[in-house]
Scaffold this motif. Structure first.
Motif, PDB file in Angstrom:
ATOM      1  N   ARG A  41       0.836  -1.211   0.000  1.00  0.00           N
ATOM      2  CA  ARG A  41       0.000   0.000   0.000  1.00  0.00           C
ATOM      3  C   ARG A  41       0.868   1.258   0.000  1.00  0.00           C
ATOM      4  O   ARG A  41       0.563   2.247  -0.659  1.00  0.00           O
ATOM      5  CB  ARG A  41      -0.920   0.007   1.211  1.00  0.00           C
ATOM      6  N   GLU A  42       1.966   1.227   0.759  1.00  0.00           N
ATOM      7  CA  GLU A  42       2.876   2.368   0.792  1.00  0.00           C
ATOM      8  C   GLU A  42       3.513   2.606  -0.578  1.00  0.00           C
ATOM      9  O   GLU A  42       3.593   3.740  -1.065  1.00  0.00           O
ATOM     10  CB  GLU A  42       3.989   2.132   1.830  1.00  0.00           C
ATOM     11  N   LEU A  43       3.960   1.520  -1.212  1.00  0.00           N
ATOM     12  CA  LEU A  43       4.634   1.633  -2.506  1.00  0.00           C
ATOM     13  C   LEU A  43       3.680   2.117  -3.600  1.00  0.00           C
ATOM     14  O   LEU A  43       4.088   2.841  -4.513  1.00  0.00           O
ATOM     15  CB  LEU A  43       5.249   0.289  -2.894  1.00  0.00           C
ATOM     16  N   GLU A  44       2.415   1.720  -3.515  1.00  0.00           N
ATOM     17  CA  GLU A  44       1.428   2.207  -4.482  1.00  0.00           C
ATOM     18  C   GLU A  44       1.340   3.731  -4.433  1.00  0.00           C
ATOM     19  O   GLU A  44       1.303   4.401  -5.465  1.00  0.00           O
ATOM     20  CB  GLU A  44       0.052   1.612  -4.172  1.00  0.00           C
ATOM     21  N   GLN A  45       1.305   4.270  -3.222  1.00  0.00           N
ATOM     22  CA  GLN A  45       1.208   5.718  -3.075  1.00  0.00           C
ATOM     23  C   GLN A  45       2.487   6.414  -3.523  1.00  0.00           C
ATOM     24  O   GLN A  45       2.453   7.420  -4.238  1.00  0.00           O
ATOM     25  CB  GLN A  45       0.897   6.073  -1.621  1.00  0.00           C
ATOM     26  N   GLU A  46       3.621   5.869  -3.107  1.00  0.00           N
ATOM     27  CA  GLU A  46       4.902   6.498  -3.419  1.00  0.00           C
ATOM     28  C   GLU A  46       5.167   6.548  -4.921  1.00  0.00           C
ATOM     29  O   GLU A  46       5.767   7.507  -5.423  1.00  0.00           O
ATOM     30  CB  GLU A  46       6.039   5.749  -2.712  1.00  0.00           C
ATOM     31  N   HIS A  47       4.730   5.532  -5.636  1.00  0.00           N
ATOM     32  CA  HIS A  47       5.008   5.461  -7.075  1.00  0.00           C
ATOM     33  C   HIS A  47       3.777   5.777  -7.920  1.00  0.00           C
ATOM     34  O   HIS A  47       3.789   5.535  -9.133  1.00  0.00           O
ATOM     35  CB  HIS A  47       5.568   4.080  -7.433  1.00  0.00           C
ATOM     36  N   GLN A  48       2.741   6.286  -7.275  1.00  0.00           N
ATOM     37  CA  GLN A  48       1.519   6.724  -7.968  1.00  0.00           C
ATOM     38  C   GLN A  48       0.928   5.629  -8.844  1.00  0.00           C
ATOM     39  O   GLN A  48       0.566   5.850 -10.008  1.00  0.00           O
ATOM     40  CB  GLN A  48       1.798   7.996  -8.782  1.00  0.00           C
ATOM     41  N   LEU A  49       0.828   4.439  -8.264  1.00  0.00           N
ATOM     42  CA  LEU A  49       0.194   3.318  -8.944  1.00  0.00           C
ATOM     43  C   LEU A  49      -1.244   3.182  -8.458  1.00  0.00           C
ATOM     44  O   LEU A  49      -1.636   3.760  -7.450  1.00  0.00           O
ATOM     45  CB  LEU A  49       0.971   2.028  -8.660  1.00  0.00           C
ATOM     46  N   THR A  50      -2.034   2.408  -9.183  1.00  0.00           N
ATOM     47  CA  THR A  50      -3.431   2.192  -8.795  1.00  0.00           C
ATOM     48  C   THR A  50      -3.486   1.575  -7.405  1.00  0.00           C
ATOM     49  O   THR A  50      -2.830   0.566  -7.137  1.00  0.00           O
ATOM     50  CB  THR A  50      -4.126   1.259  -9.806  1.00  0.00           C
TER      51      THR A  50
END
Length: 478
Positions: A144-153
């Protein structure tokens, strides 16, 4: 992204699978020296041999990107893989990042998303075993953190999903049957997985926070053998049995365990009052209820519980309507026999579902109008914010498996809309779904807020930023 973790003892078996020639496998990252099955197996085994008391040193992480993310660049995949395992504590460990192509001869359908595999040695280069306690929960939080950091769905966390996900085997079986219906190889609709039938039934019979007696009687009327047990030590457990299949433990269903029926679904259990009904259930005896308190399968839309890809894949709109009707007929158990009443309920189910009966016709019509106005804007807002859950001061907007909801600050439903496909200009289409009783519904003020200039300006700004980011990322790819 969706993450999955496997562990084992055989590095050779893992690398033979990951580097199989028919999967179009490519090593895109990692710190291992070798690049063949034999070299990697030997290299990882040599390191693991430093600590032979660890019998299962193999860790296999799978990361699947959302279809909406499109084709993800190798650099980003490698970066996400490295960050994920390092945050789990695998800092001084061997690892290899391998990409598989979307076309997979080993499955009936090709993947509609990019995915990577990460092979990790649990034994560090210094011979220490990394503590993997609660790896699954921690891995999901890191994703969930990585999704936000890399602007993924952003994907809803498993704890927030309304039902347990189907297994890969269940999905493949259902897709095969859908294909056979389309090609005429079979006339019967696909078999609805037992877990979906049980999940839908539990959702339906607990909607009004019933007593345990009412809960048991309603499920029995649906043909579900339910066994609620309170042991001498006070431990509570429950199981569900349907269609001659193996019994399901309550813990295998979303909020289906005995404690969560009470704490999360509001089932009222009084051991004295409900003792007789519980004894009847355990001894396979029927609990008798007034007809007006019963719920029938014709009132439950099972197709809403299928993953979106399974609900409409390979079937045209007309075939889909017929299939949904057949699904309910096929799975109906112990429903009322009057054919006229069944026909009327099926017609109601297949059309846009009305709101609660307590609303007058003019209010129902107004709510449907408000829903069709607000749902496209709310969905667009979630996409612009790259999330499936957005909480503001007065509203909580959530999207899961084709269903879009808005709740007020106290958690009461204001709107439930169901996706019914995409029209020719690629805009999502919605239908109004019935609200639970005593729901506040939408107001004219809500319409003004969603259609006002403030919302339009905010949406325009967010979408422009997203488009600029996509262009920059594509530019870097060139």
């Amino acid at each position: 992204m969706i993450g999955h973790i496997e562990h084992g003892s055989n590095f050779g078996g893992l690398f033979r699978y990951l580097l199989a020639t028919d999967k179009g496998a490519r090593i895109i990252g990692g710190n291992a020296a070798g690049d063949t099955i034999e070299q990697l197996t030997q290299e990882f085994n040599n390191c693991a041999d430093q600590r032979r008391t660890t019998t299962k040193p193999v860790k296999h992480f799978i990361l699947s990107f959302a279809p909406e993310d499109g084709e993800v660049e190798d650099d980003l995949k490698q970066e996400i893989a490295t960050q994920a395992i390092q945050r789990l504590g695998y800092i001084d460990n061997q690892y290899v990042v391998i990409e598989h192509q979307r076309e997979d001869p080993g499955h009936d359908w090709n993947h509609d998303h990019d995915h990577i595999h990460i092979a990790v040695n649990m034994i560090s280069l210094e011979g220490q075993r990394v503590d993997d306690w609660q790896d699954k929960r921690r891995f999901e939080a890191i994703i969930r953190e990585l999704e936000q950091e890399h602007q993924l769905t952003q994907v809803a966390p498993s704890r927030e999903r309304k039902q347990k996900a189907l297994t890969h085997g269940q999905v493949q079986k259902y897709k095969r049957q859908l294909r056979d219906v389309k090609t005429g190889k079979q006339t019967q609709p696909p078999d609805i997985p037992i877990s979906i039938k049980l999940q839908a039934a539990i959702d339906a019979v607990t909607r009004d926070k019933p007593t345990m007696t009412l809960f048991i009687g309603r499920l029995q009327h649906l043909g579900i053998d339910v066994k609620p047990i309170i042991t001498a030590t006070g431990r509570k457990r429950i199981s569900y049995h349907i269609d001659g299949a193996k019994p399901f433990r309550g813990s295998k269903l979303h909020n289906g365990s005995f404690p969560k029926l009470i704490s999360q679904r509001g089932v009222n259990c009084d051991p004295q009052r409900d003792r007789k009904a519980m004894e009847y259930a355990v001894n396979h005896q029927q609990v008798t209820l007034p007809p007006e308190q019963l719920i029938n399968w014709s009132e439950i839309n099972l197709s809403l519980y299928l993953p979106k890809a399974l609900d409409t894949e390979s079937l045209g709109k007309e075939k889909q309507k017929k299939t949904e009707k057949a699904l309910i007929n096929h799975s109906r158990i112990n429903t009322i026999n009057q054919s006229s009443e069944k026909l009327e309920k099926e017609k109601a189910l297949m059309s846009s579902l009305p709101l609660t009966p307590e609303f007058s016709p003019d209010v129902i019509e107004k709510q449907q109008e408000y829903t069709l106005t607000i749902a496209p804007i709310a969905y667009r807002w979630l996409k612009a914010n790259q999330t499936v859950r957005y909480e503001a001061k007065d509203n909580l907007i959530e999207y899961s498996q084709g269903r879009l909801t808005i709740k007020d600050g106290e958690g009461n439903y204001k709107m439930i809309a169901q996706s019914v496909g995409v029209e020719q200009h690629n805009f999502q289409q919605w239908q109004c779904i019935n609200l639970p009783q005593n729901s506040p519904g939408l107001t004219q003020k809500d319409v003004e807020r969603f259609t006002g200039s403030e919302m339009k300006d905010a949406l325009r700004e967010l979408e422009q930023k997203n488009n600029q980011f996509i262009k920059r990322r594509k530019g870097r790819g060139r």
